[in-house]
Write a protein that holds these residues in place. Structure first.
Motif, PDB file in Angstrom:
ATOM      1  N   ASP A  26       0.819  -1.221   0.000  1.00 40.01           N
ATOM      2  CA  ASP A  26       0.000   0.000   0.000  1.00 40.01           C
ATOM      3  C   ASP A  26       0.851   1.268   0.000  1.00 40.01           C
ATOM      4  OD1 ASP A  26       0.708   0.542   2.742  1.00 40.01           O
ATOM      5  OD2 ASP A  26      -1.298   1.356   3.092  1.00 40.01           O
ATOM      6  N   ALA A  27       2.170   1.116  -0.169  1.00 36.83           N
ATOM      7  CA  ALA A  27       3.054   2.281  -0.268  1.00 36.83           C
ATOM      8  C   ALA A  27       3.427   2.536  -1.721  1.00 36.83           C
ATOM      9  CB  ALA A  27       4.320   2.056   0.552  1.00 36.83           C
ATOM     10  N   VAL A  28       3.425   3.802  -2.097  1.00 35.21           N
ATOM     11  CA  VAL A  28       3.851   4.207  -3.440  1.00 35.21           C
ATOM     12  C   VAL A  28       4.857   5.336  -3.287  1.00 35.21           C
ATOM     13  CG1 VAL A  28       3.135   5.247  -5.622  1.00 35.21           C
ATOM     14  CG2 VAL A  28       1.703   3.501  -4.553  1.00 35.21           C
ATOM     15  N   MET A  29       6.000   5.191  -3.961  1.00 37.58           N
ATOM     16  CA  MET A  29       7.072   6.179  -3.874  1.00 37.58           C
ATOM     17  C   MET A  29       6.831   7.344  -4.831  1.00 37.58           C
ATOM     18  SD  MET A  29      10.284   3.537  -3.411  1.00 37.58           S
ATOM     19  CE  MET A  29       9.445   2.095  -4.086  1.00 37.58           C
ATOM     20  N   ALA A  52       5.154  -0.815 -15.366  1.00 39.60           N
ATOM     21  CA  ALA A  52       6.358  -1.630 -15.540  1.00 39.60           C
ATOM     22  C   ALA A  52       7.600  -0.835 -15.145  1.00 39.60           C
ATOM     23  CB  ALA A  52       6.468  -2.107 -16.982  1.00 39.60           C
ATOM     24  N   ARG A  53       7.676   0.436 -15.548  1.00 41.34           N
ATOM     25  CA  ARG A  53       8.816   1.272 -15.167  1.00 41.34           C
ATOM     26  C   ARG A  53       8.831   1.509 -13.662  1.00 41.34           C
ATOM     27  NH1 ARG A  53       9.470   6.744 -18.299  1.00 41.34           N
ATOM     28  NH2 ARG A  53      11.363   6.753 -17.021  1.00 41.34           N
ATOM     29  N   TYR A  54       7.646   1.701 -13.083  1.00 38.63           N
ATOM     30  CA  TYR A  54       7.578   1.896 -11.632  1.00 38.63           C
ATOM     31  C   TYR A  54       8.114   0.657 -10.920  1.00 38.63           C
ATOM     32  CZ  TYR A  54       6.018   2.680  -6.911  1.00 38.63           C
ATOM     33  OH  TYR A  54       6.008   2.834  -5.551  1.00 38.63           O
ATOM     34  N   ALA A  55       7.653  -0.514 -11.324  1.00 42.91           N
ATOM     35  CA  ALA A  55       8.079  -1.754 -10.671  1.00 42.91           C
ATOM     36  C   ALA A  55       9.585  -1.950 -10.772  1.00 42.91           C
ATOM     37  CB  ALA A  55       7.341  -2.942 -11.277  1.00 42.91           C
ATOM     38  N   GLU A  56      10.148  -1.632 -11.914  1.00 41.81           N
ATOM     39  CA  GLU A  56      11.585  -1.788 -12.098  1.00 41.81           C
ATOM     40  C   GLU A  56      12.353  -0.786 -11.239  1.00 41.81           C
ATOM     41  OE1 GLU A  56      15.180  -3.226 -13.159  1.00 41.81           O
ATOM     42  OE2 GLU A  56      13.206  -4.136 -13.508  1.00 41.81           O
ATOM     43  N   ARG A 110      19.399   4.189  -5.282  1.00 40.46           N
ATOM     44  CA  ARG A 110      18.899   4.658  -6.584  1.00 40.46           C
ATOM     45  C   ARG A 110      17.413   4.979  -6.524  1.00 40.46           C
ATOM     46  NH1 ARG A 110      22.356   0.615  -8.645  1.00 40.46           N
ATOM     47  NH2 ARG A 110      20.615  -0.852  -8.817  1.00 40.46           N
ATOM     48  N   ARG A 111      16.647   4.093  -5.919  1.00 40.38           N
ATOM     49  CA  ARG A 111      15.201   4.363  -5.877  1.00 40.38           C
ATOM     50  C   ARG A 111      14.893   5.537  -4.949  1.00 40.38           C
ATOM     51  NH1 ARG A 111      12.216  -0.658  -2.635  1.00 40.38           N
ATOM     52  NH2 ARG A 111      12.842  -0.043  -0.532  1.00 40.38           N
ATOM     53  N   ARG A 112      15.673   5.676  -3.852  1.00 32.00           N
ATOM     54  CA  ARG A 112      15.495   6.839  -2.973  1.00 32.00           C
ATOM     55  C   ARG A 112      15.753   8.127  -3.737  1.00 32.00           C
ATOM     56  NH1 ARG A 112      19.222   8.604   1.004  1.00 32.00           N
ATOM     57  NH2 ARG A 112      20.740   8.350  -0.693  1.00 32.00           N
ATOM     58  N   ASP A 113      16.845   8.151  -4.497  1.00 31.64           N
ATOM     59  CA  ASP A 113      17.217   9.364  -5.213  1.00 31.64           C
ATOM     60  C   ASP A 113      16.193   9.722  -6.285  1.00 31.64           C
ATOM     61  OD1 ASP A 113      19.415   9.255  -3.576  1.00 31.64           O
ATOM     62  OD2 ASP A 113      20.822   8.682  -5.163  1.00 31.64           O
ATOM     63  N   ALA A 161      -1.227   0.993  -7.379  1.00 30.82           N
ATOM     64  CA  ALA A 161      -1.494  -0.017  -6.347  1.00 30.82           C
ATOM     65  C   ALA A 161      -2.723  -0.869  -6.618  1.00 30.82           C
ATOM     66  CB  ALA A 161      -1.640   0.674  -4.992  1.00 30.82           C
ATOM     67  N   SER A 162      -3.583  -0.446  -7.518  1.00 33.53           N
ATOM     68  CA  SER A 162      -4.872  -1.125  -7.681  1.00 33.53           C
ATOM     69  C   SER A 162      -4.722  -2.599  -8.035  1.00 33.53           C
ATOM     70  CB  SER A 162      -5.714  -0.411  -8.745  1.00 33.53           C
ATOM     71  OG  SER A 162      -5.069  -0.442 -10.006  1.00 33.53           O
ATOM     72  N   ALA A 163      -3.712  -2.941  -8.818  1.00 36.95           N
ATOM     73  CA  ALA A 163      -3.554  -4.328  -9.255  1.00 36.95           C
ATOM     74  C   ALA A 163      -3.225  -5.266  -8.100  1.00 36.95           C
ATOM     75  CB  ALA A 163      -2.456  -4.411 -10.322  1.00 36.95           C
ATOM     76  N   ARG A 164      -2.656  -4.746  -7.019  1.00 32.61           N
ATOM     77  CA  ARG A 164      -2.280  -5.601  -5.900  1.00 32.61           C
ATOM     78  C   ARG A 164      -3.194  -5.437  -4.688  1.00 32.61           C
ATOM     79  NH1 ARG A 164       2.601  -1.898  -6.338  1.00 32.61           N
ATOM     80  NH2 ARG A 164       2.428  -0.359  -4.672  1.00 32.61           N
TER      81      ARG A 164
END
Length: 241
Positions: A102-105, A116-120, A139-142, A174-177
């Motif tokens: 339920d978290a989205v960055m 797909a880009r978000y997941a990667e 990397r994802r934090r930055d 998040a809807s898909a999960r």
């Protein structure tokens, strides 16, 4: 399947050491993100820092020091900032649901628009060594800090649509999960509340049979190195009975 737990309120507890390295903007700390269904609380146990947030009231800084208790509700974009040794016990509502995604960055809009880009961008390779996983977390934090900076600039400039747009994009990500989230809520917080109501009714009727189930439980911390979380290195506790 999430089993019921007698841990207070159907919550979870995590020991968090907030990241101490600096993002490209020079600020040390974690990955800005938002929860869509769960409330998060910080009980600060050591060090100092601040919580940077964006919500309908705008951008805000909340100081964090030992003894502080701060919580924020779903939809609050938050970034933990470490001024030195910041350590926190995190209490999350809906135990099991945050872990279900339920978290989205706050990645830039073009990344949020492509699942797909978000997941990667969000992925930390589970089988990589410690250094590779640390690099992926940075990397994802930055990337999330870059998106957070844009959101803050828009909000500071009076653009009320910035937050609404991010909320919408986050919900789509998040809807898909989210199909099983209701079951998690029923199994933990709702079950806990229903048991409390049953106990209150029993006592009001002068009954005490439910007290025969009294027990002590000890939560075991997760084994091995701390995990790479969004805000820092995590040690989770198993609060199942």
């Amino acid at each position: 399947m999430i089993s019921p737990s007698s841990f207070p309120g159907g919550t979870s507890v995590t020991d968090l050491a907030v990241y101490a390295d600096a993002a490209p903007d020079g600020v040390c700390g974690g990955t800005p993100h938002m929860h869509l269904a769960s409330t998060e609380a910080y009980v600060v146990t050591g060090g100092s820092g601040e919580l940077q947030t964006i919500d309908a009231a705008g951008f805000r800084r909340t100081p964090l020091a030992a003894g502080a208790v701060v919580w924020f509700t779903p939809g609050t974009i938050h970034r933990a900032v470490n001024h030195g040794g910041l350590a926190v016990v995190v209490i999350m509502s809906n135990a099991g649901l945050p872990e279900a995604g339920d978290a989205v960055m706050t990645f830039p809009a073009d990344v949020l628009a492509d699942p797909a880009r978000y997941a990667e961008a969000a992925r930390i390779p589970p089988d990589a060594d410690e250094n590779e996983r640390a690099a992926a977390a940075s990397r994802r934090r930055d990337l999330a800090v870059a998106g957070f900076a844009v959101l803050r600039e828009r909000v500071d400039g009076g653009d009320a649509s910035a937050l609404t747009e991010f909320h919408g994009a986050a919900a789509r990500i998040a809807s898909a999960r989210a199909s099983g989230w209701s079951d998690i809520v029923r199994a933990r917080p709702l079950h806990s509340a229903e048991r409390a109501l049953e106990a209150a009714r029993a006592v009001a009727a002068g009954e005490s049979a439910h007290l025969a189930d009294a027990a002590v439980h000890v939560a075991e911390p997760g084994a091995g190195p701390r995990a790479f979380g969004m805000c820092g290195r995590l040690r989770t506790y198993d609060v199942a009975d």
